[in-house]
Design a protein around this motif. Structure first.
Motif, PDB file in Angstrom:
ATOM      1  N   ALA A 192       0.875  -1.211  -0.049  1.00  0.00           N
ATOM      2  CA  ALA A 192       0.018  -0.012   0.074  1.00  0.00           C
ATOM      3  C   ALA A 192       0.949   1.309   0.070  1.00  0.00           C
ATOM      4  N   ILE A 193       2.319   1.115   0.442  1.00  0.00           N
ATOM      5  CA  ILE A 193       3.016   2.477   0.555  1.00  0.00           C
ATOM      6  C   ILE A 193       3.122   3.082  -0.880  1.00  0.00           C
ATOM      7  N   ILE A 194       3.365   1.983  -1.825  1.00  0.00           N
ATOM      8  CA  ILE A 194       3.724   2.414  -3.188  1.00  0.00           C
ATOM      9  C   ILE A 194       2.543   3.205  -3.803  1.00  0.00           C
ATOM     10  N   GLN A 195       1.238   2.241  -3.455  1.00  0.00           N
ATOM     11  CA  GLN A 195      -0.163   2.808  -4.076  1.00  0.00           C
ATOM     12  C   GLN A 195      -0.563   3.974  -3.408  1.00  0.00           C
ATOM     13  N   LEU A 196      -0.235   4.385  -2.255  1.00  0.00           N
ATOM     14  CA  LEU A 196      -0.633   5.730  -1.787  1.00  0.00           C
ATOM     15  C   LEU A 196       0.011   7.056  -2.051  1.00  0.00           C
TER      16      LEU A 196
END
Length: 376
Positions: A214-218
């Motif tokens: 999720a860190i990349i996607q956010l």
């Protein structure tokens, strides 16, 4: 509104249904139940969803679908989804028509029952804080955190630290500093930590270690793609609650350290706020904020600017669908994690200076409940 109405509360990034005696949505369920009983004479089924704390949005959404199925959501007359922070993105994904998340098409069956999607403090257009955690320094922070959970020496270090902090909390009380953040942390989490491998805290940290998608996607770049792929379901009402705090002043930090824990959490908030205020040059927030302000339909507590945020998510990134409310609160205040919450002593995670109150908490969640009732 019927008793067979289901409301699912979805936590955000690093989120949990409960950890120790901490509940992510602190007293939200009680507040919603009281409102529906007093105004409609029925109490809908309200479920705190378990999720994967830092996993990709698809994996988080799949976990929420499992939670809905386990709670007999497929037998509900209607489903209302409420997501805080990243949880708001999870529920938008679940409600998307023709989305493909699993082989059994559970998302299709659930989506047909969804009547409303309410997002709270959600980074619909990304957050610069995620960009920081994608830097080398940010990744080192997460690696250090999770490395401690995977071996006995690391767990021992956390265990000893937790016991030391619990002792410090007792000494703090003896010196007259009661009801501090350290007291709350000790009573609700630290005192219960054990060295057993099946302790929930180690499982929580293990999940963070295993998947941080999720860190990349956010990031603003990641959400640019998300919004191109995720669409609204025509029969569903989309609404949001916006949280933000005025910029903390660096010169006020030394005064916070008169109470050490308050000084530490205030410093953390100052750091997070300044990480979050930097709008991406190539991916600005395409939010219709000006039209909301110009309409005069709401009394905004602050001026909407790209730098304005709640310590985690920019205010302009949070606008999606109908705005239920704009609140002066930090990212965790809105889910009940604020100083003085409830009938028992309680301290917030971040000393943001927002002064979010019990009155505001009940007002906002009753407004959310009222909007849910309108979507029947």
């Amino acid at each position: 509104m019927t008793e067979n109405t289901h409301i699912y509360l979805v936590p955000g990034f690093f989120g949990f249904a409960s950890l120790g005696s901490y509940n992510y949505f602190y007293r939200v369920k009680d507040t919603l139940e009281s409102y529906f009983e007093n105004n409609y004479g029925v109490i809908p089924k309200i479920v705190h969803c378990r999720t994967q704390p830092t996993s990709s949005l698809k994996r988080r959404a799949t976990t929420i679908l499992d939670e809905i199925k386990a709670a007999d959501g497929l037998l509900a007359d209607q489903i209302h989804l409420v997501g805080h922070s990243t949880g708001g993105l999870d529920i938008r994904l679940i409600a998307t028509p023709d989305v493909r998340l699993r082989e059994d098409q559970l998302e299709k069956k659930v989506g047909e029952k969804v009547r409303s999607v309410t997002t709270i403090s959600t980074p619909h257009f990304g957050t610069p804080l995620a960009s920081f955690f994608n830097t080398l320094q940010g990744r080192h922070v997460l690696q250090l955190l999770t490395a401690l959970a995977i071996n006995r020496a690391g767990r021992g270090a956390i265990f000893l630290t937790s016991k030391s902090l619990s002792l410090a909390a007792e000494l703090d009380d003896w010196m007259g500093r009661k009801n501090s953040f350290l007291d709350t942390l000790s009573q609700r989490l630290l005192k219960n930590i054990s060295l057993k491998k099946d302790d929930p805290i180690w499982g929580f940290l293990e999940e963070i270690k295993n998947d941080q998608g999720a860190i990349i996607q956010l990031t603003p770049e990641g959400m640019h793609l998300f919004n191109a792929a995720v669409s609204d379901r025509p029969e569903v009402d989309y609404r949001c609650v916006i949280t933000a705090v005025k910029k903390p002043k660096l010169r006020e930090l030394p005064f916070k350290f008169r109470r050490p824990t308050a000084g530490a959490t205030a410093s953390l908030f100052w750091f997070l706020y300044n990480m979050t205020k930097n709008e991406h040059r190539h991916y600005p927030y395409p939010s219709p904020a000006d039209s909301y302000v110009d309409s005069g339909e709401m009394d905004w507590p602050y001026v909407l600017r790209p730098t304005l945020n709640d310590g985690v998510c920019p205010a302009l990134s949070q606008i999606y669908g109908e705005v239920i409310d704009a609140v002066e609160a930090d990212h965790m205040d809105i889910v009940g994690q604020f100083h003085g919450a409830g009938d028992t002593p309680y301290a917030d995670w971040l000393s943001s200076g927002a002064n979010f109150s019990e009155t505001e908490f009940k007002r906002v969640w009753q407004s959310i409940a009222e909007k849910i009732a309108e979507s029947n």
